[in-house]
Design an enzyme around this catalytic site. Structure first.
Site, PDB file in Angstrom:
ATOM      1  N   TYR A  18      55.675  38.129  27.742  1.00  0.00           N
ATOM      2  CA  TYR A  18      54.913  37.902  26.511  1.00  0.00           C
ATOM      3  C   TYR A  18      55.734  38.356  25.302  1.00  0.00           C
ATOM      4  O   TYR A  18      55.851  37.633  24.313  1.00  0.00           O
ATOM      5  CB  TYR A  18      53.583  38.661  26.580  1.00  0.00           C
ATOM      6  CG  TYR A  18      52.700  38.470  25.379  1.00  0.00           C
ATOM      7  CD1 TYR A  18      51.826  37.389  25.303  1.00  0.00           C
ATOM      8  CD2 TYR A  18      52.737  39.358  24.310  1.00  0.00           C
ATOM      9  CE1 TYR A  18      51.014  37.205  24.195  1.00  0.00           C
ATOM     10  CE2 TYR A  18      51.926  39.180  23.200  1.00  0.00           C
ATOM     11  CZ  TYR A  18      51.075  38.102  23.152  1.00  0.00           C
ATOM     12  OH  TYR A  18      50.270  37.925  22.041  1.00  0.00           O
ATOM     13  N   HIS A  22      57.441  35.986  22.211  1.00  0.00           N
ATOM     14  CA  HIS A  22      57.154  36.223  20.794  1.00  0.00           C
ATOM     15  C   HIS A  22      58.416  36.615  20.018  1.00  0.00           C
ATOM     16  O   HIS A  22      58.527  36.309  18.837  1.00  0.00           O
ATOM     17  CB  HIS A  22      56.042  37.262  20.625  1.00  0.00           C
ATOM     18  CG  HIS A  22      54.683  36.655  20.793  1.00  0.00           C
ATOM     19  ND1 HIS A  22      54.146  36.384  22.019  1.00  0.00           N
ATOM     20  CD2 HIS A  22      53.784  36.244  19.880  1.00  0.00           C
ATOM     21  CE1 HIS A  22      52.960  35.820  21.858  1.00  0.00           C
ATOM     22  NE2 HIS A  22      52.711  35.720  20.557  1.00  0.00           N
ATOM     23  N   TYR A  41      50.359  39.413  10.097  1.00  0.00           N
ATOM     24  CA  TYR A  41      49.897  39.166  11.468  1.00  0.00           C
ATOM     25  C   TYR A  41      50.524  40.188  12.401  1.00  0.00           C
ATOM     26  O   TYR A  41      51.746  40.313  12.472  1.00  0.00           O
ATOM     27  CB  TYR A  41      50.293  37.756  11.884  1.00  0.00           C
ATOM     28  CG  TYR A  41      49.622  37.199  13.126  1.00  0.00           C
ATOM     29  CD1 TYR A  41      48.865  37.974  13.978  1.00  0.00           C
ATOM     30  CD2 TYR A  41      49.755  35.856  13.433  1.00  0.00           C
ATOM     31  CE1 TYR A  41      48.261  37.446  15.095  1.00  0.00           C
ATOM     32  CE2 TYR A  41      49.158  35.305  14.548  1.00  0.00           C
ATOM     33  CZ  TYR A  41      48.410  36.106  15.383  1.00  0.00           C
ATOM     34  OH  TYR A  41      47.810  35.572  16.496  1.00  0.00           O
ATOM     35  N   TRP A  76      52.177  25.492  21.891  1.00  0.00           N
ATOM     36  CA  TRP A  76      52.319  26.942  22.051  1.00  0.00           C
ATOM     37  C   TRP A  76      51.273  27.469  23.033  1.00  0.00           C
ATOM     38  O   TRP A  76      51.587  28.265  23.918  1.00  0.00           O
ATOM     39  CB  TRP A  76      52.198  27.652  20.699  1.00  0.00           C
ATOM     40  CG  TRP A  76      52.364  29.132  20.809  1.00  0.00           C
ATOM     41  CD1 TRP A  76      51.365  30.069  20.865  1.00  0.00           C
ATOM     42  CD2 TRP A  76      53.595  29.861  20.882  1.00  0.00           C
ATOM     43  NE1 TRP A  76      51.902  31.331  20.969  1.00  0.00           N
ATOM     44  CE2 TRP A  76      53.265  31.226  20.983  1.00  0.00           C
ATOM     45  CE3 TRP A  76      54.930  29.487  20.876  1.00  0.00           C
ATOM     46  CZ2 TRP A  76      54.233  32.224  21.072  1.00  0.00           C
ATOM     47  CZ3 TRP A  76      55.891  30.480  20.964  1.00  0.00           C
ATOM     48  CH2 TRP A  76      55.533  31.827  21.065  1.00  0.00           C
TER      49      TRP A  76
END
Length: 105
Positions: A18, A22, A41, A76
């Site tokens: 993960y 990213h 974010y 995505w």
């Protein structure tokens, strides 16, 4: 400025993957988020659980609309589905919004 928070879960043993995905986020995905007015974010992790928070310069509804209409977001989400467990809102196509119960400005 409106705020958005969401939660999800990384499948066991997938935290490193993960993070890798990213760290290599697609430039076109970043563009969609910015076009949606999303800023500040952050995604936080604890015990395979995720908590995401962002601010919406153009409002949450606008950010949801831009993302829902984007084929990049669809790609995505498909790319991430093997390592994530996300509940999706059938109306917005995004994670359900968490209810804000406190804010300190």
């Amino acid at each position: 400025m409106e705020h958005m928070a969401w939660k999800g879960r990384i499948k066991p043993g997938c935290k490193a993957e993960y993070q890798r995905r990213h760290a290599e986020i697609w430039p076109e995905m970043v563009k969609v988020l910015k076009d949606a007015g999303i800023c500040n974010y952050s995604i936080f992790y604890c015990n395979d659980e995720l908590f995401g928070y962002y601010e919406c310069e153009k409002g949450v509804a606008y950010a949801e609309k831009v993302q829902a209409e984007s084929p990049v977001v669809d790609r995505w989400n498909d790319y991430m589905k093997d390592i994530l467990e996300l509940e999706m809102d059938p109306v917005t196509g995004a994670q359900p919004k968490l209810e804000q119960v406190f804010r300190l400005d």
